[in-house]
Scaffold this motif. Structure first.
Motif, PDB file in Angstrom:
ATOM      1  N   MET A 269      44.939  34.357  43.013  1.00  0.00           N
ATOM      2  CA  MET A 269      44.371  35.617  43.480  1.00  0.00           C
ATOM      3  C   MET A 269      43.011  35.844  42.821  1.00  0.00           C
ATOM      4  SD  MET A 269      46.632  36.493  45.649  1.00  0.00           S
ATOM      5  CE  MET A 269      46.107  38.150  46.090  1.00  0.00           C
ATOM      6  N   GLU A 270      43.004  35.906  41.494  1.00  0.00           N
ATOM      7  CA  GLU A 270      41.735  36.089  40.780  1.00  0.00           C
ATOM      8  C   GLU A 270      41.003  34.774  40.534  1.00  0.00           C
ATOM      9  OE1 GLU A 270      42.995  39.502  41.412  1.00  0.00           O
ATOM     10  OE2 GLU A 270      44.410  38.440  40.121  1.00  0.00           O
TER      11      GLU A 270
ATOM     12  N   ARG B 162      32.194  37.574  36.342  1.00  0.00           N
ATOM     13  CA  ARG B 162      33.035  38.421  35.495  1.00  0.00           C
ATOM     14  C   ARG B 162      33.984  39.229  36.374  1.00  0.00           C
ATOM     15  NH1 ARG B 162      31.032  43.737  35.248  1.00  0.00           N
ATOM     16  NH2 ARG B 162      28.988  43.996  36.232  1.00  0.00           N
ATOM     17  N   LEU B 163      35.169  39.510  35.833  1.00  0.00           N
ATOM     18  CA  LEU B 163      36.161  40.314  36.529  1.00  0.00           C
ATOM     19  C   LEU B 163      35.827  41.793  36.370  1.00  0.00           C
ATOM     20  CD1 LEU B 163      38.918  39.955  38.067  1.00  0.00           C
ATOM     21  CD2 LEU B 163      40.021  40.480  35.882  1.00  0.00           C
ATOM     22  N   VAL B 164      35.910  42.555  37.455  1.00  0.00           N
ATOM     23  CA  VAL B 164      35.705  43.997  37.411  1.00  0.00           C
ATOM     24  C   VAL B 164      36.877  44.693  38.092  1.00  0.00           C
ATOM     25  CG1 VAL B 164      33.185  43.833  37.379  1.00  0.00           C
ATOM     26  CG2 VAL B 164      34.363  44.019  39.572  1.00  0.00           C
ATOM     27  N   PHE B 165      37.074  45.942  37.710  1.00  0.00           N
ATOM     28  CA  PHE B 165      38.078  46.807  38.330  1.00  0.00           C
ATOM     29  C   PHE B 165      37.335  47.795  39.215  1.00  0.00           C
ATOM     30  CE2 PHE B 165      40.518  50.817  38.226  1.00  0.00           C
ATOM     31  CZ  PHE B 165      41.752  50.374  38.690  1.00  0.00           C
ATOM     32  N   LEU B 166      37.809  47.979  40.437  1.00  0.00           N
ATOM     33  CA  LEU B 166      37.128  48.825  41.411  1.00  0.00           C
ATOM     34  C   LEU B 166      37.991  50.016  41.817  1.00  0.00           C
ATOM     35  CD1 LEU B 166      35.657  46.127  43.854  1.00  0.00           C
ATOM     36  CD2 LEU B 166      34.524  47.200  41.890  1.00  0.00           C
ATOM     37  N   HIS B 167      37.373  51.209  41.814  1.00  0.00           N
ATOM     38  CA  HIS B 167      37.942  52.384  42.459  1.00  0.00           C
ATOM     39  C   HIS B 167      37.341  52.445  43.856  1.00  0.00           C
ATOM     40  CE1 HIS B 167      39.797  54.223  38.866  1.00  0.00           C
ATOM     41  NE2 HIS B 167      38.803  53.667  38.213  1.00  0.00           N
ATOM     42  N   LEU B 168      38.179  52.346  44.868  1.00  0.00           N
ATOM     43  CA  LEU B 168      37.714  52.297  46.242  1.00  0.00           C
ATOM     44  C   LEU B 168      37.744  53.677  46.890  1.00  0.00           C
ATOM     45  CD1 LEU B 168      39.693  49.117  47.319  1.00  0.00           C
ATOM     46  CD2 LEU B 168      37.295  49.224  46.620  1.00  0.00           C
ATOM     47  N   ASP B 169      36.842  53.889  47.830  1.00  0.00           N
ATOM     48  CA  ASP B 169      36.784  55.141  48.589  1.00  0.00           C
ATOM     49  C   ASP B 169      38.125  55.367  49.286  1.00  0.00           C
ATOM     50  OD1 ASP B 169      36.305  57.263  50.244  1.00  0.00           O
ATOM     51  OD2 ASP B 169      34.621  56.361  51.305  1.00  0.00           O
ATOM     52  N   GLY B 170      38.769  56.485  48.957  1.00  0.00           N
ATOM     53  CA  GLY B 170      40.096  56.757  49.471  1.00  0.00           C
ATOM     54  C   GLY B 170      40.146  57.194  50.919  1.00  0.00           C
ATOM     55  N   SER B 171      38.995  57.411  51.547  1.00  0.00           N
ATOM     56  CA  SER B 171      38.994  57.844  52.944  1.00  0.00           C
ATOM     57  C   SER B 171      39.225  56.690  53.909  1.00  0.00           C
ATOM     58  CB  SER B 171      37.664  58.534  53.278  1.00  0.00           C
ATOM     59  OG  SER B 171      36.578  57.627  53.187  1.00  0.00           O
TER      60      SER B 171
ATOM     61  N   VAL C 241      36.472  40.447  46.540  1.00  0.00           N
ATOM     62  CA  VAL C 241      37.721  41.080  46.113  1.00  0.00           C
ATOM     63  C   VAL C 241      38.775  40.003  45.907  1.00  0.00           C
ATOM     64  CG1 VAL C 241      39.634  42.523  46.916  1.00  0.00           C
ATOM     65  CG2 VAL C 241      37.290  43.328  47.136  1.00  0.00           C
ATOM     66  N   THR C 242      39.504  40.135  44.817  1.00  0.00           N
ATOM     67  CA  THR C 242      40.583  39.187  44.534  1.00  0.00           C
ATOM     68  C   THR C 242      41.952  39.774  44.870  1.00  0.00           C
ATOM     69  OG1 THR C 242      40.644  39.904  42.216  1.00  0.00           O
ATOM     70  CG2 THR C 242      39.228  38.025  42.757  1.00  0.00           C
ATOM     71  N   THR C 243      42.200  41.020  44.481  1.00  0.00           N
ATOM     72  CA  THR C 243      43.449  41.718  44.803  1.00  0.00           C
ATOM     73  C   THR C 243      43.128  43.190  45.024  1.00  0.00           C
ATOM     74  OG1 THR C 243      44.676  40.265  43.288  1.00  0.00           O
ATOM     75  CG2 THR C 243      45.824  42.216  44.080  1.00  0.00           C
TER      76      THR C 243
ATOM     77  N   LEU D 234      40.759  44.491  42.078  1.00  0.00           N
ATOM     78  CA  LEU D 234      40.046  43.618  41.157  1.00  0.00           C
ATOM     79  C   LEU D 234      39.080  42.782  41.973  1.00  0.00           C
ATOM     80  CD1 LEU D 234      42.970  42.368  38.863  1.00  0.00           C
ATOM     81  CD2 LEU D 234      41.211  44.053  38.265  1.00  0.00           C
ATOM     82  N   ALA D 235      37.948  42.448  41.376  1.00  0.00           N
ATOM     83  CA  ALA D 235      36.953  41.629  42.061  1.00  0.00           C
ATOM     84  C   ALA D 235      36.257  40.735  41.052  1.00  0.00           C
ATOM     85  CB  ALA D 235      35.937  42.500  42.794  1.00  0.00           C
ATOM     86  N   LEU D 236      35.784  39.617  41.522  1.00  0.00           N
ATOM     87  CA  LEU D 236      35.005  38.695  40.714  1.00  0.00           C
ATOM     88  C   LEU D 236      33.565  38.772  41.205  1.00  0.00           C
ATOM     89  CD1 LEU D 236      35.768  36.746  38.411  1.00  0.00           C
ATOM     90  CD2 LEU D 236      35.957  34.922  40.122  1.00  0.00           C
TER      91      LEU D 236
END
Length: 321
Positions: A201-202, A244-253, A279-281, A293-295
């Motif tokens: 996945m990642e 690098r791996l990052v954590f994403l808060h996505l637009d909830g709409s 995006v990985t997952t 998560l995204a790379l």
């Protein structure tokens, strides 16, 4: 391998690498909340199970893995990687030793390739390698669970909970005694929240451990030689990883979550801008909403607003640039 727990009420089969177990049992957020509260369990019986026994097992594994395991005490959990000669991640092993045998669970359907590699490295060491997937099923009890593990289970305890290696014939009776069951979508949402990477996945064909934050947790920098160590040491001492791996808060709409591989770009460049990662997952979290998560490329500014396809995304640093 199809789990018998797919016959439980409300079970919906998973997809992709998790198609052998349930994605959910009818209520994704209830299942997440139960795991977060330390109740229930997750069926991981589709994962591969590999054992190594014999007097030389730990010293031999120490030569092959990224982790320091030559003196691993019985009952102490650890995780380790198998790298290619170029330092790219091939396998992640989630390990525990019971004093006589080292147990590991790995990604579904990867145990054959792992065992083939291990067998090729046996030489004259006193070790026996076995595929125990048909005989043993992995289940996960979340952190805080007060459930009692069956006496014949091998227990791997971490900060995130306990992984149990059960006789596969006991899986249904275990489920009846330790429910409610939670599906892989709930398990994966909590994994994403905790920023924990997963092979397949990642990772892609060129991922190195530094990109995912596996240095220190799965890679021991002071141990002896292993395949791929030169790349690990060179990046650690002389440079930086390319991504690098990052954590994403996505637009909830947005109704639909971005899929694995969805392109990540700078919001300022718009949908036609240069792709800077993928995006990985992605997951729907019971408190945080849509997350992922995204790379991404290492030089992406840590405070830059991003877009995934057409979805706005705010990033949190997982691996420092």
């Amino acid at each position: 391998m199809k789990s018998p727990l797919l016959s439980l009420p409300g079970a919906v089969p998973g997809e992709g690498p998790d198609e052998g177990v349930a994605a959910h049992y009818g209520d994704l957020f209830r299942e997440q909340r139960a795991l977060a509260d330390g109740t229930g369990f997750v069926d991981l019986s589709h994962r591969g199970v590999v054992t190594v026994s014999g007097a030389d097992r730990l010293s031999w594994l120490h030569l092959l893995l990224t982790q320091h395991v030559s003196e691993l005490p019985p009952g102490q959990a650890t995780e380790a990687l198998v790298l290619s000669a170029h330092g790219h991640i091939e396998h992640a092993l989630y390990l525990v030793d019971d004093g006589e045998t080292t147990w590991a669970h790995v990604e579904p359907d990867t145990q054959g390739a792992l065992i083939a590699y291990l067998e090729s490295m046996k030489f004259f060491y006193r070790v026996e390698i076995a595929d125990r997937t048909d005989a043993c099923a992995v289940v996960h009890l979340p952190a805080g669970s007060i459930a009692t593990a069956p006496p014949d289970a091998v227990v791997r305890e971490t900060a995130h909970g306990r992984d149990l290696f059960l006789p596969r014939a006991e899986l249904e009776s275990f489920a009846a005694a330790h429910g409610p069951a939670a599906g892989m979508l709930a398990y994966e949402a909590l994994r994403v929240e905790a920023h924990r990477p997963r092979v397949g996945m990642e990772t892609d064909h060129r991922t190195i451990p530094h990109e995912l934050g596996w240095i220190g947790t799965a890679v021991h920098l002071q141990k002896g030689c292993y395949r791929g160590q030169e790349t690990v040491a060179r990046v650690q001492n002389l440079g930086k990883p390319p991504r690098r791996l990052v954590f994403l808060h996505l637009d909830g709409s947005e109704v639909k979550l971005p899929g694995h591989g969805a392109p990540v770009r700078l919001a300022a460049d718009g949908e036609e801008g240069r792709q800077l990662g993928f995006v990985t997952t992605s997951a729907r979290h019971h408190e945080l909403g849509p997350i992922a998560l995204a790379l991404v490329k290492r030089n992406v500014p840590v405070d830059a607003p991003l877009i995934v396809d057409t979805t706005a995304a705010a990033q949190e640093v997982v691996v420092e640039p």
